[in-house]
Write a protein that holds these residues in place. Sequence first.
Motif, PDB file in Angstrom:
ATOM      1  N   ASP A  74       6.748  10.196   0.258  1.00  0.00           N
ATOM      2  CA  ASP A  74       5.673   9.246   0.517  1.00  0.00           C
ATOM      3  C   ASP A  74       5.171   8.687  -0.817  1.00  0.00           C
ATOM      4  OD1 ASP A  74       3.814   7.937   2.199  1.00  0.00           O
ATOM      5  OD2 ASP A  74       2.321   9.495   1.850  1.00  0.00           O
ATOM      6  N   HIS A  75       5.011   7.367  -0.886  1.00  0.00           N
ATOM      7  CA  HIS A  75       4.581   6.670  -2.103  1.00  0.00           C
ATOM      8  C   HIS A  75       3.401   5.786  -1.732  1.00  0.00           C
ATOM      9  CE1 HIS A  75       8.929   7.368  -2.049  1.00  0.00           C
ATOM     10  NE2 HIS A  75       8.839   7.580  -3.347  1.00  0.00           N
ATOM     11  N   ARG A  76       2.292   5.926  -2.442  1.00  0.00           N
ATOM     12  CA  ARG A  76       1.080   5.166  -2.101  1.00  0.00           C
ATOM     13  C   ARG A  76       0.464   4.560  -3.363  1.00  0.00           C
ATOM     14  NH1 ARG A  76      -1.308   6.870   2.999  1.00  0.00           N
ATOM     15  NH2 ARG A  76       0.157   8.315   3.969  1.00  0.00           N
ATOM     16  N   VAL A  77      -0.108   3.375  -3.196  1.00  0.00           N
ATOM     17  CA  VAL A  77      -0.857   2.714  -4.267  1.00  0.00           C
ATOM     18  C   VAL A  77      -2.205   2.309  -3.677  1.00  0.00           C
ATOM     19  CG1 VAL A  77      -0.963   0.739  -5.826  1.00  0.00           C
ATOM     20  CG2 VAL A  77       1.239   1.845  -5.379  1.00  0.00           C
ATOM     21  N   GLU A  78      -3.272   2.724  -4.354  1.00  0.00           N
ATOM     22  CA  GLU A  78      -4.633   2.401  -3.902  1.00  0.00           C
ATOM     23  C   GLU A  78      -5.471   1.985  -5.105  1.00  0.00           C
ATOM     24  OE1 GLU A  78      -5.240   6.348  -2.410  1.00  0.00           O
ATOM     25  OE2 GLU A  78      -4.941   5.700  -0.346  1.00  0.00           O
ATOM     26  N   PRO A  79      -6.483   1.160  -4.886  1.00  0.00           N
ATOM     27  CA  PRO A  79      -7.378   0.793  -5.996  1.00  0.00           C
ATOM     28  C   PRO A  79      -8.071   2.036  -6.549  1.00  0.00           C
ATOM     29  CG  PRO A  79      -7.821  -0.556  -4.051  1.00  0.00           C
ATOM     30  CD  PRO A  79      -6.879   0.526  -3.630  1.00  0.00           C
ATOM     31  N   ALA A  80      -8.225   2.097  -7.879  1.00  0.00           N
ATOM     32  CA  ALA A  80      -8.903   3.239  -8.499  1.00  0.00           C
ATOM     33  C   ALA A  80     -10.211   2.820  -9.157  1.00  0.00           C
ATOM     34  CB  ALA A  80      -8.004   3.906  -9.535  1.00  0.00           C
ATOM     35  N   ASP A  81     -10.206   1.696  -9.822  1.00  0.00           N
ATOM     36  CA  ASP A  81     -11.405   1.177 -10.467  1.00  0.00           C
ATOM     37  C   ASP A  81     -11.187  -0.317 -10.692  1.00  0.00           C
ATOM     38  OD1 ASP A  81      -9.846   0.844 -12.838  1.00  0.00           O
ATOM     39  OD2 ASP A  81     -10.386   2.845 -13.520  1.00  0.00           O
ATOM     40  N   ALA A  82     -11.978  -0.923 -11.548  1.00  0.00           N
ATOM     41  CA  ALA A  82     -11.899  -2.381 -11.744  1.00  0.00           C
ATOM     42  C   ALA A  82     -10.533  -2.851 -12.236  1.00  0.00           C
ATOM     43  CB  ALA A  82     -12.984  -2.831 -12.714  1.00  0.00           C
ATOM     44  N   HIS A  83      -9.835  -2.020 -12.994  1.00  0.00           N
ATOM     45  CA  HIS A  83      -8.559  -2.455 -13.582  1.00  0.00           C
ATOM     46  C   HIS A  83      -7.363  -1.627 -13.136  1.00  0.00           C
ATOM     47  CE1 HIS A  83     -10.782  -5.040 -16.253  1.00  0.00           C
ATOM     48  NE2 HIS A  83     -11.536  -4.021 -16.599  1.00  0.00           N
ATOM     49  N   GLY A  84      -7.607  -0.481 -12.574  1.00  0.00           N
ATOM     50  CA  GLY A  84      -6.505   0.434 -12.348  1.00  0.00           C
ATOM     51  C   GLY A  84      -6.209   0.731 -10.895  1.00  0.00           C
ATOM     52  N   SER A  85      -5.208   1.563 -10.729  1.00  0.00           N
ATOM     53  CA  SER A  85      -4.756   1.978  -9.403  1.00  0.00           C
ATOM     54  C   SER A  85      -4.472   3.469  -9.425  1.00  0.00           C
ATOM     55  CB  SER A  85      -3.456   1.263  -9.028  1.00  0.00           C
ATOM     56  OG  SER A  85      -3.606  -0.113  -9.094  1.00  0.00           O
ATOM     57  N   GLU A  86      -4.542   4.058  -8.249  1.00  0.00           N
ATOM     58  CA  GLU A  86      -4.101   5.440  -8.096  1.00  0.00           C
ATOM     59  C   GLU A  86      -2.770   5.414  -7.363  1.00  0.00           C
ATOM     60  OE1 GLU A  86      -6.529   9.191  -7.239  1.00  0.00           O
ATOM     61  OE2 GLU A  86      -5.735   8.613  -5.277  1.00  0.00           O
ATOM     62  N   VAL A  87      -1.788   6.074  -7.946  1.00  0.00           N
ATOM     63  CA  VAL A  87      -0.464   6.184  -7.333  1.00  0.00           C
ATOM     64  C   VAL A  87      -0.310   7.635  -6.885  1.00  0.00           C
ATOM     65  CG1 VAL A  87       2.028   5.979  -7.687  1.00  0.00           C
ATOM     66  CG2 VAL A  87       0.469   4.352  -8.802  1.00  0.00           C
ATOM     67  N   THR A  88       0.087   7.797  -5.635  1.00  0.00           N
ATOM     68  CA  THR A  88       0.269   9.137  -5.071  1.00  0.00           C
ATOM     69  C   THR A  88       1.709   9.296  -4.612  1.00  0.00           C
ATOM     70  OG1 THR A  88      -2.025   9.157  -4.301  1.00  0.00           O
ATOM     71  CG2 THR A  88      -0.532  10.775  -3.311  1.00  0.00           C
ATOM     72  N   PHE A  89       2.300  10.411  -4.997  1.00  0.00           N
ATOM     73  CA  PHE A  89       3.643  10.787  -4.553  1.00  0.00           C
ATOM     74  C   PHE A  89       3.492  12.076  -3.745  1.00  0.00           C
ATOM     75  CE2 PHE A  89       4.134   8.696  -8.659  1.00  0.00           C
ATOM     76  CZ  PHE A  89       5.113   7.754  -8.400  1.00  0.00           C
ATOM     77  N   ARG A  90       4.013  12.084  -2.518  1.00  0.00           N
ATOM     78  CA  ARG A  90       4.005  13.291  -1.691  1.00  0.00           C
ATOM     79  C   ARG A  90       5.431  13.580  -1.257  1.00  0.00           C
ATOM     80  NH1 ARG A  90       0.883  14.179   3.165  1.00  0.00           N
ATOM     81  NH2 ARG A  90       1.994  12.386   3.913  1.00  0.00           N
ATOM     82  N   VAL A  91       5.775  14.851  -1.247  1.00  0.00           N
ATOM     83  CA  VAL A  91       7.071  15.286  -0.736  1.00  0.00           C
ATOM     84  C   VAL A  91       6.800  16.189   0.445  1.00  0.00           C
ATOM     85  CG1 VAL A  91       9.227  16.484  -1.248  1.00  0.00           C
ATOM     86  CG2 VAL A  91       8.104  15.145  -3.045  1.00  0.00           C
ATOM     87  N   LEU A  92       7.460  15.896   1.564  1.00  0.00           N
ATOM     88  CA  LEU A  92       7.305  16.659   2.801  1.00  0.00           C
ATOM     89  C   LEU A  92       8.660  17.260   3.155  1.00  0.00           C
ATOM     90  CD1 LEU A  92       5.719  13.528   3.940  1.00  0.00           C
ATOM     91  CD2 LEU A  92       4.388  15.575   4.265  1.00  0.00           C
ATOM     92  N   GLY A  93       8.631  18.358   3.887  1.00  0.00           N
ATOM     93  CA  GLY A  93       9.891  18.971   4.268  1.00  0.00           C
ATOM     94  C   GLY A  93       9.808  19.673   5.607  1.00  0.00           C
ATOM     95  N   GLY A  94      10.957  19.813   6.227  1.00  0.00           N
ATOM     96  CA  GLY A  94      11.050  20.510   7.499  1.00  0.00           C
ATOM     97  C   GLY A  94      12.461  21.009   7.697  1.00  0.00           C
ATOM     98  N   HIS A 111       0.790  -1.238   0.000  1.00  0.00           N
ATOM     99  CA  HIS A 111       0.000   0.000   0.000  1.00  0.00           C
ATOM    100  C   HIS A 111       0.819   1.285   0.000  1.00  0.00           C
ATOM    101  CE1 HIS A 111      -3.679  -2.263   0.484  1.00  0.00           C
ATOM    102  NE2 HIS A 111      -3.077  -2.940   1.437  1.00  0.00           N
ATOM    103  N   ARG A 112       1.818   1.361   0.888  1.00  0.00           N
ATOM    104  CA  ARG A 112       2.556   2.630   0.960  1.00  0.00           C
ATOM    105  C   ARG A 112       3.919   2.438   1.608  1.00  0.00           C
ATOM    106  NH1 ARG A 112      -0.852   3.406   5.570  1.00  0.00           N
ATOM    107  NH2 ARG A 112       0.429   3.860   7.396  1.00  0.00           N
ATOM    108  N   PHE A 113       4.810   3.356   1.262  1.00  0.00           N
ATOM    109  CA  PHE A 113       6.051   3.487   2.009  1.00  0.00           C
ATOM    110  C   PHE A 113       6.489   4.937   1.953  1.00  0.00           C
ATOM    111  CE2 PHE A 113       7.822   2.685  -2.195  1.00  0.00           C
ATOM    112  CZ  PHE A 113       8.942   3.503  -2.266  1.00  0.00           C
ATOM    113  N   ARG A 114       7.226   5.300   2.974  1.00  0.00           N
ATOM    114  CA  ARG A 114       7.801   6.645   3.030  1.00  0.00           C
ATOM    115  C   ARG A 114       9.253   6.485   3.415  1.00  0.00           C
ATOM    116  NH1 ARG A 114       6.121  11.536   7.117  1.00  0.00           N
ATOM    117  NH2 ARG A 114       8.249  12.288   7.364  1.00  0.00           N
TER     118      ARG A 114
END
Length: 158
Positions: free
Chosen positions: A93-113, A77-80
């Motif tokens: 941050d890298h995430r993979v989630e179901p999007a529909d019957a065949h696909g996925s949603e991939v999310t990339f987040r960059v955080l800083g401090g 599902h995810r790793f950071r």
Amino acid sequence: MTSPMRQLLTRRCTVDAAPAFAWRHLAAAEQWPSWAHHLRKVELTPAGPVGENTQAVLTLTNRTRAKVAVTDFVDGHRFRWDGTFLWLRLGYDHRVEPADAHGSEVTFRVLGGGIGISTLGRLFARIHARNLDLGIPRLQNELADLRHDPKANSESHP
């Protein structure tokens, strides 16, 4: 005490691959230079898919090296991973989630401090946004091509 990191950048995309397939591809970080052309090389310790104890050295095309370590991991599902650049603390941050019957949603987040995040963070986010904006279509194409390749659909992918 360190200050919390704030979100600098988010990119989401839909890929033509089931979540498990997309996850295996994303967790094979040593292969990222095929779609993330700003990366020259990714070295993982231990070798293999990204896991909860993974450390990595990312070598950029300009030969800059960044060391990161996984700080959050949910298999499938995810790793950071977090690291530093100059005096900035950065999280990816890298995430993979179901999007529909065949696909996925991939999310990339960059955080800083850290000191200077309000100024250098914006510059870093602009550069990273450009890299992702160029790399995401290549990732989408790569996953679509692999999804239709019988050899890639085996459990050994990638």
